[in-house]
Design an enzyme around this catalytic site. Structure first.
Site, PDB file in Angstrom:
ATOM      1  N   PHE A 122      24.462 -18.894 138.640  1.00 48.06           N
ATOM      2  CA  PHE A 122      24.255 -17.527 139.124  1.00 48.06           C
ATOM      3  C   PHE A 122      25.321 -16.654 138.478  1.00 48.06           C
ATOM      4  O   PHE A 122      26.512 -16.811 138.782  1.00 48.06           O
ATOM      5  CB  PHE A 122      24.398 -17.567 140.645  1.00 48.06           C
ATOM      6  CG  PHE A 122      24.237 -16.259 141.361  1.00 48.06           C
ATOM      7  CD1 PHE A 122      22.969 -15.770 141.671  1.00 48.06           C
ATOM      8  CD2 PHE A 122      25.352 -15.524 141.761  1.00 48.06           C
ATOM      9  CE1 PHE A 122      22.824 -14.573 142.377  1.00 48.06           C
ATOM     10  CE2 PHE A 122      25.211 -14.329 142.454  1.00 48.06           C
ATOM     11  CZ  PHE A 122      23.941 -13.854 142.760  1.00 48.06           C
ATOM     12  N   ALA A 123      24.918 -15.775 137.568  1.00 46.22           N
ATOM     13  CA  ALA A 123      25.903 -15.039 136.768  1.00 46.22           C
ATOM     14  C   ALA A 123      25.878 -13.555 137.108  1.00 46.22           C
ATOM     15  O   ALA A 123      25.076 -12.787 136.573  1.00 46.22           O
ATOM     16  CB  ALA A 123      25.631 -15.264 135.283  1.00 46.22           C
ATOM     17  N   GLU A 126      31.797 -10.232 136.266  1.00 47.37           N
ATOM     18  CA  GLU A 126      32.199  -9.934 134.885  1.00 47.37           C
ATOM     19  C   GLU A 126      33.693  -9.637 134.857  1.00 47.37           C
ATOM     20  O   GLU A 126      34.290  -9.363 135.903  1.00 47.37           O
ATOM     21  CB  GLU A 126      31.413  -8.719 134.374  1.00 47.37           C
ATOM     22  CG  GLU A 126      29.918  -8.973 134.352  1.00 47.37           C
ATOM     23  CD  GLU A 126      29.133  -7.842 133.687  1.00 47.37           C
ATOM     24  OE1 GLU A 126      29.735  -6.829 133.270  1.00 47.37           O
ATOM     25  OE2 GLU A 126      27.901  -8.002 133.598  1.00 47.37           O
ATOM     26  N   ALA A 129      34.000  -6.451 136.617  1.00 51.54           N
ATOM     27  CA  ALA A 129      33.117  -6.244 137.773  1.00 51.54           C
ATOM     28  C   ALA A 129      33.059  -7.516 138.602  1.00 51.54           C
ATOM     29  O   ALA A 129      32.207  -8.376 138.397  1.00 51.54           O
ATOM     30  CB  ALA A 129      31.716  -5.850 137.314  1.00 51.54           C
ATOM     31  N   GLY A 240      22.320 -15.509 151.706  1.00 45.07           N
ATOM     32  CA  GLY A 240      22.110 -16.937 151.970  1.00 45.07           C
ATOM     33  C   GLY A 240      23.294 -17.757 151.480  1.00 45.07           C
ATOM     34  O   GLY A 240      23.754 -18.683 152.153  1.00 45.07           O
ATOM     35  N   GLN A 278      52.741 -32.658 172.622  1.00 48.81           N
ATOM     36  CA  GLN A 278      51.968 -31.468 172.967  1.00 48.81           C
ATOM     37  C   GLN A 278      51.840 -30.480 171.795  1.00 48.81           C
ATOM     38  O   GLN A 278      50.792 -29.856 171.619  1.00 48.81           O
ATOM     39  CB  GLN A 278      52.611 -30.768 174.168  1.00 48.81           C
ATOM     40  CG  GLN A 278      51.594 -30.138 175.054  1.00 48.81           C
ATOM     41  CD  GLN A 278      52.202 -29.558 176.310  1.00 48.81           C
ATOM     42  OE1 GLN A 278      53.147 -28.771 176.270  1.00 48.81           O
ATOM     43  NE2 GLN A 278      51.663 -29.964 177.445  1.00 48.81           N
ATOM     44  N   GLU A 362      31.712 -15.906 146.084  1.00 46.07           N
ATOM     45  CA  GLU A 362      30.592 -15.334 146.847  1.00 46.07           C
ATOM     46  C   GLU A 362      31.046 -14.167 147.740  1.00 46.07           C
ATOM     47  O   GLU A 362      30.511 -13.938 148.821  1.00 46.07           O
ATOM     48  CB  GLU A 362      29.822 -16.411 147.615  1.00 46.07           C
ATOM     49  CG  GLU A 362      29.335 -17.482 146.641  1.00 46.07           C
ATOM     50  CD  GLU A 362      27.999 -18.087 146.941  1.00 46.07           C
ATOM     51  OE1 GLU A 362      27.282 -17.579 147.811  1.00 46.07           O
ATOM     52  OE2 GLU A 362      27.658 -19.071 146.266  1.00 46.07           O
TER      53      GLU A 362
HETATM   54  N1  CAA Z   1      20.177  -7.143 150.850  1.00 41.79           N
HETATM   55  C1  CAA Z   1      19.307  -6.306 150.228  1.00 41.79           C
HETATM   56  N2  CAA Z   1      19.703  -5.164 149.627  1.00 41.79           N
HETATM   57  C2  CAA Z   1      21.016  -4.853 149.667  1.00 41.79           C
HETATM   58  C3  CAA Z   1      21.964  -5.679 150.300  1.00 41.79           C
HETATM   59  C4  CAA Z   1      21.493  -6.866 150.913  1.00 41.79           C
HETATM   60  N3  CAA Z   1      22.340  -7.702 151.529  1.00 41.79           N
HETATM   61  N4  CAA Z   1      23.188  -5.111 150.169  1.00 41.79           N
HETATM   62  C5  CAA Z   1      23.015  -3.966 149.511  1.00 41.79           C
HETATM   63  N5  CAA Z   1      21.701  -3.819 149.191  1.00 41.79           N
HETATM   64  C6  CAA Z   1      21.088  -2.675 148.507  1.00 41.79           C
HETATM   65  C7  CAA Z   1      21.371  -1.413 149.306  1.00 41.79           C
HETATM   66  O1  CAA Z   1      20.390  -1.208 150.293  1.00 41.79           O
HETATM   67  C8  CAA Z   1      21.332  -0.345 148.241  1.00 41.79           C
HETATM   68  O2  CAA Z   1      19.981  -0.043 147.942  1.00 41.79           O
HETATM   69  P1  CAA Z   1      19.498   1.470 147.723  1.00 41.79           P
HETATM   70  O3  CAA Z   1      20.188   1.925 146.467  1.00 41.79           O
HETATM   71  O4  CAA Z   1      18.036   1.337 147.571  1.00 41.79           O
HETATM   72  O5  CAA Z   1      19.954   2.228 148.922  1.00 41.79           O
HETATM   73  C9  CAA Z   1      21.908  -1.048 147.026  1.00 41.79           C
HETATM   74  O6  CAA Z   1      21.726  -2.460 147.251  1.00 41.79           O
HETATM   75  C10 CAA Z   1      23.374  -0.767 146.811  1.00 41.79           C
HETATM   76  O7  CAA Z   1      24.044  -1.119 148.009  1.00 41.79           O
HETATM   77  P2  CAA Z   1      25.532  -0.665 148.302  1.00 41.79           P
HETATM   78  O8  CAA Z   1      25.629   0.834 148.155  1.00 41.79           O
HETATM   79  O9  CAA Z   1      25.959  -1.262 149.606  1.00 41.79           O
HETATM   80  O10 CAA Z   1      26.311  -1.345 147.076  1.00 41.79           O
HETATM   81  P3  CAA Z   1      27.822  -1.321 146.700  1.00 41.79           P
HETATM   82  O11 CAA Z   1      27.924  -1.063 145.259  1.00 41.79           O
HETATM   83  O12 CAA Z   1      28.598  -0.441 147.643  1.00 41.79           O
HETATM   84  O13 CAA Z   1      28.280  -2.876 146.882  1.00 41.79           O
HETATM   85  C11 CAA Z   1      29.088  -4.826 147.976  1.00 41.79           C
HETATM   86  C12 CAA Z   1      28.193  -3.553 148.006  1.00 41.79           C
HETATM   87  C13 CAA Z   1      28.715  -5.515 149.271  1.00 41.79           C
HETATM   88  C14 CAA Z   1      30.569  -4.544 147.972  1.00 41.79           C
HETATM   89  C15 CAA Z   1      28.705  -5.713 146.755  1.00 41.79           C
HETATM   90  O14 CAA Z   1      29.155  -5.140 145.546  1.00 41.79           O
HETATM   91  C16 CAA Z   1      29.258  -7.119 146.884  1.00 41.79           C
HETATM   92  O15 CAA Z   1      28.698  -7.934 147.597  1.00 41.79           O
HETATM   93  N6  CAA Z   1      30.349  -7.426 146.160  1.00 41.79           N
HETATM   94  C17 CAA Z   1      30.865  -8.792 146.087  1.00 41.79           C
HETATM   95  C18 CAA Z   1      30.237  -9.520 144.942  1.00 41.79           C
HETATM   96  C19 CAA Z   1      30.193 -11.002 145.158  1.00 41.79           C
HETATM   97  O16 CAA Z   1      30.013 -11.482 146.266  1.00 41.79           O
HETATM   98  N7  CAA Z   1      30.319 -11.742 144.079  1.00 41.79           N
HETATM   99  C20 CAA Z   1      30.191 -13.156 144.138  1.00 41.79           C
HETATM  100  C21 CAA Z   1      29.829 -13.727 142.800  1.00 41.79           C
HETATM  101  S1  CAA Z   1      28.727 -15.054 142.904  1.00 41.79           S
HETATM  102  C22 CAA Z   1      29.607 -16.444 143.206  1.00 41.79           C
HETATM  103  O17 CAA Z   1      30.757 -16.403 143.514  1.00 41.79           O
HETATM  104  C23 CAA Z   1      28.841 -17.705 143.146  1.00 41.79           C
HETATM  105  C24 CAA Z   1      29.703 -18.881 142.863  1.00 41.79           C
HETATM  106  O18 CAA Z   1      30.116 -19.071 141.759  1.00 41.79           O
HETATM  107  C25 CAA Z   1      30.005 -19.865 143.903  1.00 41.79           C
END
Ligand code: CAA
Length: 381
Positions: A122-123, A126, A129, A240, A278, A362
């Site tokens: 899952f990529a 960046e 970012a 999930g 304790q 995540e």
């Molecule tokens: N489900 C569906 N849609 C969603 C959503 C969700 N959970 N969260 C947001 N959206 C939608 C919003 O509704 C919005 O849609 P509209 O433009 O239509 O209104 C759009 O996405 C943008 O939402 P936000 O304005 O909330 O987005 P944001 O830019 O403010 O970012 C954030 C939100 C939660 C901070 C997000 O950037 C985030 O989760 N950041 C963390 C990234 C992350 O978890 N990276 C992990 C990498 S993967 C990994 O680690 C795997 C591994 O190797 C183990």
């Protein structure tokens, strides 16, 4: 929330527990010395645990989200490196099932679920970012018959061993989060390359790499879902995935609790064991209580997902609480193991190194708190 399991869920839990102790445990030490758990994955393939929620016709178990978190927890107790590799494969398979078409299901799911491919990847992240995922810069430009991908990804779990990589890229850079699409990139595509392997402090058997895309042609048939829904795909996946990482942290915490139980039994003060002290009892009680509370949060989030309900806030709560509980458990295991934990490959030291990253990937603990706070603010305004 229903706490009892269906017969099918119970079978999946038993299968995961058996596979954890019979298969993963015997390769866990090699994983902690940096060996990718290919041997465990070969044995996991026939069990269906690489695709817990995927229909049986594609080699999965057709299970629930609740069954999936139980499975990851059981695997993590025995080998956290394998557990995260399997969790990401499950997440990728889920997204192909949810957003893909019948042709993509047939082409990708059987190889993912059977272990023919070592992993799915899952990529999203960046170099510029990470937490602000929507600011990603990888570009997918429309060309005849497909897209041309250019860019770089960082900290990608299994990026070098995966048969398919879900890549989020900008198809419309001016449209922000709505200008992102998801692509099913195959490592054989010309212009795809694997860069640096991260030298992590823990989860040494799980591979974490950077990826580069240089004019990679991805056919239209490999776009997952419609153009512009890539950010939604990523967020739905992470809703999930965060339950899975919470479950992984609970599993590691339970392994730490087991280390603690052995340490307090083994250590004697005069004719009494440390377990009768304790101070030690309070620590054991706190670890066990936090882990149980964490597990209930994970189960709540997974149950809501099974019910088809929105559970972004609940997944964030489960992830932040469970990963912090898992870290607390590992810290206590090191403290109570004392000198024995100085060996970096000792059970306590390994768990402490392994569990730390669960608070980062995540979505960091800070991002989870942000998600929770935003949802609370939205519910009162
Ligand atoms: N489900 C569906 N849609 C969603 C959503 C969700 N959970 N969260 C947001 N959206 C939608 C919003 O509704 C919005 O849609 P509209 O433009 O239509 O209104 C759009 O996405 C943008 O939402 P936000 O304005 O909330 O987005 P944001 O830019 O403010 O970012 C954030 C939100 C939660 C901070 C997000 O950037 C985030 O989760 N950041 C963390 C990234 C992350 O978890 N990276 C992990 C990498 S993967 C990994 O680690 C795997 C591994 O190797 C183990």
């Amino acid at each position: 929330m229903e706490l009892s399991l269906s017969k099918q869920e119970q079978r999946i839990v038993e299968l995961a527990e058996r596979t954890g102790t019979d298969v993963l445990a015997k390769h866990a030490a090699a994983a902690d010395h940096g060996e990718f758990p290919a041997r465990s994955i070969a044995e996991l393939g026939p069990t269906g645990l690489l695709g817990v929620k995927i229909p049986t016709e594609f080699g999965g178990l057709a299970g629930s989200n609740v069954a999936a978190v139980h499975a990851i927890r059981a695997l993590a107790r025995n080998c956290p490196s394998t557990a995260v590799t399997v969790a990401v494969t499950n997440m990728v398979a889920d997204m192909i099932l949810r957003f893909g078409n019948a042709e993509q299901h047939a082409r990708f799911l059987p190889k993912l679920c059977s272990g023919t491919w070592l992993a799915g990847s899952f990529a999203l992240s960046e170099p510029a970012a990470g937490s602000d995922a929507a600011s990603l810069r990888t570009r997918a430009e429309k060309v005849d018959g497909g897209y041309r991908l250019n860019g770089e990804k960082l900290w990608i779990t299994s990026g070098d061993v995966a048969g398919v990589i879900l890549v989020m890229a900008k198809t419309d850079p001016a449209a922000g989060a709505r200008g992102i699409s998801t692509f099913l990139v195959e490592p054989s595509m010309p212009g795809f390359s694997v860069g640096r392997h991260e030298e992590k402090m823990g989860l040494l058997g799980s591979s974490t790499v950077s990826l580069a895309f240089s004019d990679v042609f991805v056919p239209d048939a490999n776009r997952l879902g419609a153009e512009g829904i890539g950010f939604e795909v990523a967020m739905v996946a992470l809703d999930g995935g965060r339950c899975g990482i919470g479950a992984q942290a609970v599993g590691m915490g339970e392994a730490a609790l087991n280390v603690i139980a052995q340490a307090v039994e083994a250590r004697k003060k005069g004719d009494r064991t440390l377990g009768t002290d304790q101070g030690a009892q309070f620590r054991v009680a706190d670890v066990a209580t936090r882990l149980d509370a964490a597990w209930l949060l994970v189960l709540r989030a997974a149950s809501l997902r099974d019910a088809g309900k929105k559970m972004t806030k609940e997944a964030a709560m489960a992830k932040v609480f469970a990963t912090e509980a898992g870290n607390f458990a590992a810290q206590q295991a090191v403290a109570l193991s004392q000198g024995a934990a100085l060996d970096r490959h000792s059970p306590a030291a390994r768990l402490l190194r392994d569990v730390r990253v669960s608070r980062i990937y995540e979505g960091t603990s800070e991002i989870q708190r942000l998600v929770i706070a935003r949802h609370l603010a939205a519910s009162v305004s």
